[in-house]
Design a protein around this motif. Sequence first.
Motif, PDB file in Angstrom:
ATOM      1  N   TYR A  84       0.889  -1.145  -0.080  1.00  7.19           N
ATOM      2  CA  TYR A  84      -0.379   0.157   0.357  1.00  7.19           C
ATOM      3  C   TYR A  84       0.556   1.198   0.169  1.00  7.19           C
ATOM      4  CZ  TYR A  84      -4.244  -2.692   0.837  1.00  7.19           C
ATOM      5  OH  TYR A  84      -5.306  -3.669   0.636  1.00  7.19           O
ATOM      6  N   ILE A  85       2.226   1.587   0.958  1.00  5.00           N
ATOM      7  CA  ILE A  85       2.794   2.379   0.859  1.00  5.00           C
ATOM      8  C   ILE A  85       3.418   2.314  -0.743  1.00  5.00           C
ATOM      9  CG2 ILE A  85       5.137   3.075   1.409  1.00  5.00           C
ATOM     10  CD1 ILE A  85       5.378   1.644   3.958  1.00  5.00           C
ATOM     11  N   ARG A  86       3.502   1.644  -1.646  1.00  2.39           N
ATOM     12  CA  ARG A  86       3.765   1.918  -2.552  1.00  2.39           C
ATOM     13  C   ARG A  86       2.852   2.383  -3.725  1.00  2.39           C
ATOM     14  NH1 ARG A  86       9.626   0.289  -3.930  1.00  2.39           N
ATOM     15  NH2 ARG A  86      10.501  -1.175  -3.172  1.00  2.39           N
ATOM     16  N   GLN A 116       0.408   9.345   4.168  1.00  2.00           N
ATOM     17  CA  GLN A 116      -0.018   8.727   5.984  1.00  2.00           C
ATOM     18  C   GLN A 116      -1.104   8.312   6.058  1.00  2.00           C
ATOM     19  OE1 GLN A 116       3.964  10.625   8.152  1.00  2.00           O
ATOM     20  NE2 GLN A 116       2.357  11.616   8.331  1.00  2.00           N
ATOM     21  N   SER A 117      -1.305   9.495   6.439  1.00  2.00           N
ATOM     22  CA  SER A 117      -2.848   9.083   6.553  1.00  2.00           C
ATOM     23  C   SER A 117      -4.463   8.157   5.400  1.00  2.00           C
ATOM     24  CB  SER A 117      -3.970  10.315   6.669  1.00  2.00           C
ATOM     25  OG  SER A 117      -5.289   9.780   6.545  1.00  2.00           O
ATOM     26  N   SER A 118      -3.690   8.248   4.214  1.00  2.00           N
ATOM     27  CA  SER A 118      -4.227   7.316   3.187  1.00  2.00           C
ATOM     28  C   SER A 118      -3.988   6.075   2.937  1.00  2.00           C
ATOM     29  CB  SER A 118      -3.944   8.015   1.802  1.00  2.00           C
ATOM     30  OG  SER A 118      -4.969   6.873   0.609  1.00  2.00           O
ATOM     31  N   ILE A 119      -2.686   5.876   3.540  1.00  2.00           N
ATOM     32  CA  ILE A 119      -1.883   4.468   4.026  1.00  2.00           C
ATOM     33  C   ILE A 119      -2.638   3.393   4.605  1.00  2.00           C
ATOM     34  CG2 ILE A 119       0.377   3.363   3.988  1.00  2.00           C
ATOM     35  CD1 ILE A 119       1.213   5.625   2.623  1.00  2.00           C
ATOM     36  N   LYS A 120      -3.320   4.842   6.235  1.00  3.35           N
ATOM     37  CA  LYS A 120      -3.469   4.177   6.851  1.00  3.35           C
ATOM     38  C   LYS A 120      -4.251   3.238   7.254  1.00  3.35           C
ATOM     39  CE  LYS A 120      -3.979   5.004  11.850  1.00  3.35           C
ATOM     40  NZ  LYS A 120      -4.214   6.202  13.258  1.00  3.35           N
ATOM     41  N   ASP A 121      -5.805   4.281   6.305  1.00  2.00           N
ATOM     42  CA  ASP A 121      -6.625   4.184   6.183  1.00  2.00           C
ATOM     43  C   ASP A 121      -6.798   2.217   4.976  1.00  2.00           C
ATOM     44  OD1 ASP A 121      -7.144   6.441   7.685  1.00  2.00           O
ATOM     45  OD2 ASP A 121      -7.823   7.276   5.975  1.00  2.00           O
ATOM     46  N   LYS A 122      -6.402   2.493   4.060  1.00  3.80           N
ATOM     47  CA  LYS A 122      -6.410   1.446   3.374  1.00  3.80           C
ATOM     48  C   LYS A 122      -5.321  -0.141   4.194  1.00  3.80           C
ATOM     49  CE  LYS A 122      -4.787   3.630  -0.985  1.00  3.80           C
ATOM     50  NZ  LYS A 122      -3.781   3.840  -1.510  1.00  3.80           N
ATOM     51  N   ASN A 176      -8.961  -0.828   6.503  1.00  2.61           N
ATOM     52  CA  ASN A 176      -9.138  -2.205   6.200  1.00  2.61           C
ATOM     53  C   ASN A 176      -8.997  -3.227   5.717  1.00  2.61           C
ATOM     54  OD1 ASN A 176     -11.041   0.447   6.075  1.00  2.61           O
ATOM     55  ND2 ASN A 176     -10.606   1.237   3.649  1.00  2.61           N
ATOM     56  N   ARG A 177      -8.185  -3.329   5.754  1.00  2.00           N
ATOM     57  CA  ARG A 177      -7.385  -4.713   4.805  1.00  2.00           C
ATOM     58  C   ARG A 177      -7.055  -5.947   6.027  1.00  2.00           C
ATOM     59  NH1 ARG A 177      -5.211  -7.372   0.675  1.00  2.00           N
ATOM     60  NH2 ARG A 177      -5.029  -9.047   0.336  1.00  2.00           N
ATOM     61  N   LEU A 178      -6.769  -5.074   7.301  1.00  2.00           N
ATOM     62  CA  LEU A 178      -6.692  -5.593   8.533  1.00  2.00           C
ATOM     63  C   LEU A 178      -8.101  -5.958   9.152  1.00  2.00           C
ATOM     64  CD1 LEU A 178      -3.235  -4.430  10.228  1.00  2.00           C
ATOM     65  CD2 LEU A 178      -3.480  -6.642   8.864  1.00  2.00           C
ATOM     66  N   GLY A 222      -6.354 -10.950  13.999  1.00  2.43           N
ATOM     67  CA  GLY A 222      -5.785 -10.062  15.411  1.00  2.43           C
ATOM     68  C   GLY A 222      -5.072  -9.666  15.637  1.00  2.43           C
ATOM     69  N   ILE A 223      -4.334  -8.243  14.872  1.00  2.00           N
ATOM     70  CA  ILE A 223      -3.425  -7.869  14.948  1.00  2.00           C
ATOM     71  C   ILE A 223      -4.426  -6.105  14.235  1.00  2.00           C
ATOM     72  CG2 ILE A 223      -1.317  -8.502  15.116  1.00  2.00           C
ATOM     73  CD1 ILE A 223      -0.802  -7.902  12.397  1.00  2.00           C
ATOM     74  N   THR A 224      -3.743  -5.159  14.765  1.00  2.00           N
ATOM     75  CA  THR A 224      -4.483  -4.176  14.054  1.00  2.00           C
ATOM     76  C   THR A 224      -3.292  -3.084  13.995  1.00  2.00           C
ATOM     77  OG1 THR A 224      -6.407  -1.849  14.141  1.00  2.00           O
ATOM     78  CG2 THR A 224      -5.323  -2.876  16.646  1.00  2.00           C
ATOM     79  N   LEU A 225      -2.956  -1.774  13.221  1.00  2.00           N
ATOM     80  CA  LEU A 225      -2.092  -1.122  12.731  1.00  2.00           C
ATOM     81  C   LEU A 225      -2.558   0.014  13.674  1.00  2.00           C
ATOM     82  CD1 LEU A 225       0.317  -0.114  11.011  1.00  2.00           C
ATOM     83  CD2 LEU A 225      -1.695   1.087   9.480  1.00  2.00           C
ATOM     84  N   VAL A 226      -1.397   0.417  14.608  1.00  3.98           N
ATOM     85  CA  VAL A 226      -1.945   2.096  15.199  1.00  3.98           C
ATOM     86  C   VAL A 226      -1.439   2.713  14.716  1.00  3.98           C
ATOM     87  CG1 VAL A 226      -1.006   2.894  17.746  1.00  3.98           C
ATOM     88  CG2 VAL A 226      -1.352  -0.015  17.419  1.00  3.98           C
ATOM     89  N   ASN A 227       0.165   2.741  14.266  1.00  7.82           N
ATOM     90  CA  ASN A 227       0.183   4.365  12.906  1.00  7.82           C
ATOM     91  C   ASN A 227       1.177   3.739  12.039  1.00  7.82           C
ATOM     92  OD1 ASN A 227       0.482   6.836  12.763  1.00  7.82           O
ATOM     93  ND2 ASN A 227       1.441   7.407  14.466  1.00  7.82           N
ATOM     94  N   ILE A 228       1.237   4.899  11.454  1.00  6.16           N
ATOM     95  CA  ILE A 228       2.383   4.230  10.283  1.00  6.16           C
ATOM     96  C   ILE A 228       2.531   6.010   9.906  1.00  6.16           C
ATOM     97  CG2 ILE A 228       0.942   4.177   8.111  1.00  6.16           C
ATOM     98  CD1 ILE A 228       2.993   2.507   6.855  1.00  6.16           C
ATOM     99  N   THR A 229       3.934   5.799   9.988  1.00  2.00           N
ATOM    100  CA  THR A 229       4.971   7.469  10.046  1.00  2.00           C
ATOM    101  C   THR A 229       6.162   7.236   9.183  1.00  2.00           C
ATOM    102  OG1 THR A 229       4.946   7.869  12.551  1.00  2.00           O
ATOM    103  CG2 THR A 229       5.860   9.445  11.036  1.00  2.00           C
TER     104      THR A 229
END
Length: 336
Positions: free
Chosen positions: A155-157, A177-183, A186-188, A194-201
């Motif tokens: 999703y970053i690329r 950053q916001s766009s990548i995090k939302d994508k 949704n995929r997770l 059983g895991i979730t994304l807290v932040n991507i910076t």
Amino acid sequence: MEIKFRPGAAPDGTGAPPRSVRPVDGKKIRKWGIVALLVLLALSLAGSSFYELQEDEYAVVTTFGHPSVVSEPGLKFKIPLIQRKTIVSKATRGFPIGYDVRSGMSVPSESVMITVDYNFVNVDFYVEYRVTDPIKYLYSSQDPEGILKMLCQSYIRDTIGLYNVDDVITTGKSEIQSSIKDKILNRLEQEDMGITLVNITIQDAEPPTAGVQEAFKAVETAKQEAETATNNANKYANEVLPAAKADADEILQQAEAYKTARVNAANGQASRFSQLYEEYSKFPEITRQRLYYEMITQVFPDVKVYIMGNDGATVSPLLPLEPMGVTEVAEGGREE
């Protein structure tokens, strides 16, 4: 001197018969060995039956293959040989993409990307995640962290490829950053691992060559100067506008006062005209003369009257006439 012993006599010569040596009982030895082994086994099982759970940990306890979650901290008990426990951390964990944490060196295979305007850019990310369901985390996939990392790279690329290089390096970082995090979120949610994304910076973003880096630094400096100039202009506007608004309010108030005065004067004149017309309708001739004398008084306030002869010679000097504002009425009354 030769000493001889009698049969049955003790070697010390006392004559007492020798004691008989009892044979070793092997059954008792085995019995006590088994008891000791059982005690050691019991102590070992008792020691492994208790465990302490910390506040930032989950415990997944499996009973005959059926898992359950223990999340309350404290001293816990599990049935030995029947239940097995696995500790899973609740804390937020993370991993880098595009660089090595220990050495700080860039990893080109992860960091080099292409933008929508066909420029290359080095972008480093740091991903933070935490476990939300320890059972799914342990049993739904073999390597949830590895899957998360591959999803992030994909999703970053994909997102970087939608922006031009200027946005990636300067003003578009927050939006990216916001766009990548939302994508990824949704995929997770779809994968349910059983895991979730807290932040991507975005840790760092720069062109791959030094010359391009200097050019982008110059662009960034110009943008900062433009922003500073805009802020100064806004500050000046904030200082000038209140004074201008005060002046405008004062002018409006003066105009409103002038308007009110003019309207009142017009209303007064209209009222006076209405009164004159009413008097005129009653006594038209008298009213007409009065208006005439009032107008003459206003036009010629200091006029002097002389009596002239037919030949143009002065017959008499200034006559003691009444002021023009006082006229004789035919009926003998005076009209002011």
